[in-house]
Enzyme design. Structure first.
Site, PDB file in Angstrom:
ATOM      1  N   CYS A   1      37.738  31.630  40.943  1.00  0.00           N
ATOM      2  CA  CYS A   1      38.778  31.154  41.872  1.00  0.00           C
ATOM      3  C   CYS A   1      39.646  32.364  42.208  1.00  0.00           C
ATOM      4  CB  CYS A   1      39.597  30.028  41.251  1.00  0.00           C
ATOM      5  SG  CYS A   1      38.623  28.600  40.733  1.00  0.00           S
ATOM      6  N   ALA A   2      39.091  33.265  43.016  1.00  0.00           N
ATOM      7  CA  ALA A   2      39.583  34.639  43.074  1.00  0.00           C
ATOM      8  C   ALA A   2      40.775  34.869  43.993  1.00  0.00           C
ATOM      9  CB  ALA A   2      38.439  35.565  43.495  1.00  0.00           C
ATOM     10  N   ALA A   3      40.820  34.210  45.136  1.00  0.00           N
ATOM     11  CA  ALA A   3      41.836  34.531  46.141  1.00  0.00           C
ATOM     12  C   ALA A   3      43.240  34.205  45.609  1.00  0.00           C
ATOM     13  CB  ALA A   3      41.550  33.750  47.412  1.00  0.00           C
TER      14      ALA A   3
ATOM     15  N   GLY B   1      43.406  37.518  45.076  1.00  0.00           N
ATOM     16  CA  GLY B   1      42.762  38.716  44.580  1.00  0.00           C
ATOM     17  C   GLY B   1      43.504  39.564  43.588  1.00  0.00           C
TER      18      GLY B   1
ATOM     19  N   LYS C   1      43.958  39.255  40.311  1.00  0.00           N
ATOM     20  CA  LYS C   1      43.182  39.476  39.094  1.00  0.00           C
ATOM     21  C   LYS C   1      41.845  40.130  39.408  1.00  0.00           C
ATOM     22  CE  LYS C   1      45.483  35.539  36.968  1.00  0.00           C
ATOM     23  NZ  LYS C   1      46.180  35.117  38.204  1.00  0.00           N
TER      24      LYS C   1
ATOM     25  N   ASP D   1      40.314  31.330  36.600  1.00  0.00           N
ATOM     26  CA  ASP D   1      41.767  31.173  36.750  1.00  0.00           C
ATOM     27  C   ASP D   1      41.950  29.901  37.563  1.00  0.00           C
ATOM     28  OD1 ASP D   1      44.496  31.655  36.777  1.00  0.00           O
ATOM     29  OD2 ASP D   1      44.380  32.929  38.540  1.00  0.00           O
TER      30      ASP D   1
ATOM     31  N   CYS E   1      48.350  28.882  35.092  1.00  0.00           N
ATOM     32  CA  CYS E   1      49.776  29.241  35.102  1.00  0.00           C
ATOM     33  C   CYS E   1      50.612  27.980  34.930  1.00  0.00           C
ATOM     34  CB  CYS E   1      50.151  29.989  36.383  1.00  0.00           C
ATOM     35  SG  CYS E   1      49.884  29.080  37.916  1.00  0.00           S
TER      36      CYS E   1
END
Length: 520
Positions: free
Chosen positions: A294-296, A298, A300, A362, A415
């Protein structure tokens, strides 16, 4: 000349019609030509009024004959703006707060109620002045007198003491903390269960402060010493953060972030310190195949590339193309070339089965660790929405675990501070995936000081002075290694780099969400 309070009113009207606070604020600011000072005022008025909505409504309930929810929506918004300035922005003279709020009523079709607005605000001032002696006594009892002159913490405690002298607060700690600090009851109950009364109040106060800005230095392009020197030469105060080798925290007013030295050269990016810990927990190595599920946008992903010396392959997955475009832009600015983009839902990407040395999940979450950064999140999330997110998180864990090679690593991070999305999710995963175990960070990792006895990391903002986060490092057992036999423990408990692992199995707990009958 543009009126910052009118712009704040326009943004708040949109928020009260269900617009996101940051989107509504960006819209009005992008269409204005305000000075930097006035932009900061608009931002403070919008985010502050949204954060403090419950406390402001309680003040209206105390001062007016009709309750806040019975007031015309625009009138309620205007009263919020006036009361917020009087109560929380002590640098603004009371007369200016009253006069500008009355003008807002006249300008926005409520001229007939200008006397009512004036009366409510002036009554609030009288009661604040009359309560100062009583409030000072409460402050002395709570230790606030000794904190005067000690920045935002002391000022906030003094304001809380004075406000509690005006608003009749219930004895029930959930109601009292919810009204005084402006949170829904269910969040207060959740934190009381984990932290107790004293620390819950500390956490409530922390989330009502303006967020810090942390930078992550791109050591492939520069050094932390060079960035520190350049920022200080530009008049920006910075401080280093313990345990994080690439982190700098900016203090004071900094202006537009993209105008700071080194931004266009890719020397650094904005990333909170707790988010920087996540990639250290993953501990990616040069030459590996790593997938960020779940990258965007970006943060991490690019940190992973930096830690890998930009050597290897990093797949950045996300189902939102526009957010992936932001990731691509960030990677290009940081001059990183090892990142490959993969649009799509991470629950439906079978091409990644058994190919990854390490996977970062994430996960989408309730964000209860970042309430100071998202002013309206406390009012948007509900126990029901947390339940929905917990189901999604399990689906994502189930699917992304299949991407990891035997002996590989999966890091699960959120988070949020909600056990249902954190500890309970890990317990469920371990109980249903016996080939996996917790592998705490090695002792030389920047993340090691934050590790718990259970092996995961849970960052509480008021304890660690960074965003709230949960993260756990999971290791898939090598094929052929027994899951219980004593003779296999040596192989199981040593990872490929000699890190200890934990055979951690907990029963699934029937976790009941605390839902109050008086949820706000």
């Amino acid at each position: 000349m543009e009126n910052p309070r009118q712009l704040a009113f326009i943004a708040l009207k949109a928020v009260h019609r269900d617009a996101y606070a940051d989107v509504a604020l960006d819209r009005v600011l992008s269409q204005s030509n305000l000075t930097a000072i006035d932009r900061r005022l608009v931002t403070e008025l919008v985010y502050g009024s949204v954060r403090r909505m419950r406390s402001l409504d309680a003040s209206i309930d105390r001062l007016a004959k009709k309750k806040s929810h019975q007031q015309p929506p625009d009138l309620r918004t205007i009263l919020h703006l006036g009361l917020y300035q009087l109560c929380y922005l002590t640098q603004i003279p009371s007369s200016a707060a009253v006069n500008t709020t009355v003008e807002l009523a006249k300008t926005n079709g409520l001229a007939g109620l200008k006397g009512f607005v004036n009366g409510i605000l002036r009554q609030f001032i009288r009661e604040m002045e009359g309560s100062r002696e009583q409030g000072a006594l409460r402050c002395r009892e709570q230790g606030a007198e000794g904190q005067r002159g000690r920045g935002a913490e002391g000022q906030q405690l003094t304001v809380n003491c004075q406000l509690s002298a005006i608003i009749p607060l219930p004895k029930d700690p959930v109601e009292r903390l919810g009204i005084l600090h402006s949170y829904p009851n269910w969040m207060i109950e959740l934190w009381l269960e984990q932290l107790g009364l004293e620390e819950t109040e500390q956490l409530c106060e922390w989330f009502n402060r303006s967020p810090a800005i942390d930078l992550r230095v791109n050591t492939l392009q520069t050094s932390i010493e060079q960035v520190e020197t350049q920022l200080q030469a530009a008049g920006v105060s910075v401080m280093r953060l313990p345990h994080l080798p690439q982190a700098l925290r900016l203090t004071g007013n900094i202006g537009a972030i993209q105008n700071l030295p080194g931004y266009s050269a890719g020397w650094w990016t904005v990333q909170d310190s707790s988010a920087q810990l996540v990639s250290h927990v993953l501990d990616p190595q040069a030459g590996e195949v790593v997938i960020d599920a779940c990258a965007a946008p970006g943060g991490k992903t690019t940190h992973i590339a930096e830690l890998m010396q930009d050597r290897g392959t990093i797949w950045a997955c996300d189902r939102t193309t526009s957010r992936l475009n932001k990731l691509k832009t960030n990677a290009e600015r940081l001059q990183l070339r090892s990142i490959k983009i993969c649009p799509g839902d991470s629950r439906s990407l079978p091409q990644f089965t058994n190919i990854a040395d390490r996977v970062l999940l994430d996960a989408p979450c309730s964000g209860l660790g970042t309430l100071h950064r998202h002013a309206d999140a406390r009012w948007r999330q509900t126990p029901a929405s947390v339940q929905e997110l917990a189901s999604l998180q399990k689906e994502l864990l189930d699917c992304t675990a299949t991407w990891v090679k035997p002996g590989g690593i999966l890091v699960y991070a959120t988070c949020t501070l909600h056990p249902l999305e954190n500890e309970r999710a890990v317990e469920w995963f371990l109980s249903s995936h016996p080939q996996w175990q917790i592998a705490p960070p090695p002792s030389d990792s920047p993340a090691a000081p934050f590790s718990t006895a259970a092996g995961w990391l849970k960052i509480f903002p008021h304890q660690h002075q960074m965003d709230g986060f949960f993260m756990v490092r999971l290791k898939r057992r090598e094929q052929g290694v027994g899951s219980r036999g004593v003779g296999s423990r040596g192989a199981e408990e040593q990872g490929s780099r000699g890190e200890p692992t934990t055979n951690y199995q907990l029963p699934i707990t029937n976790y009941q969400l605390p839902i109050s009958k008086n949820d706000y």
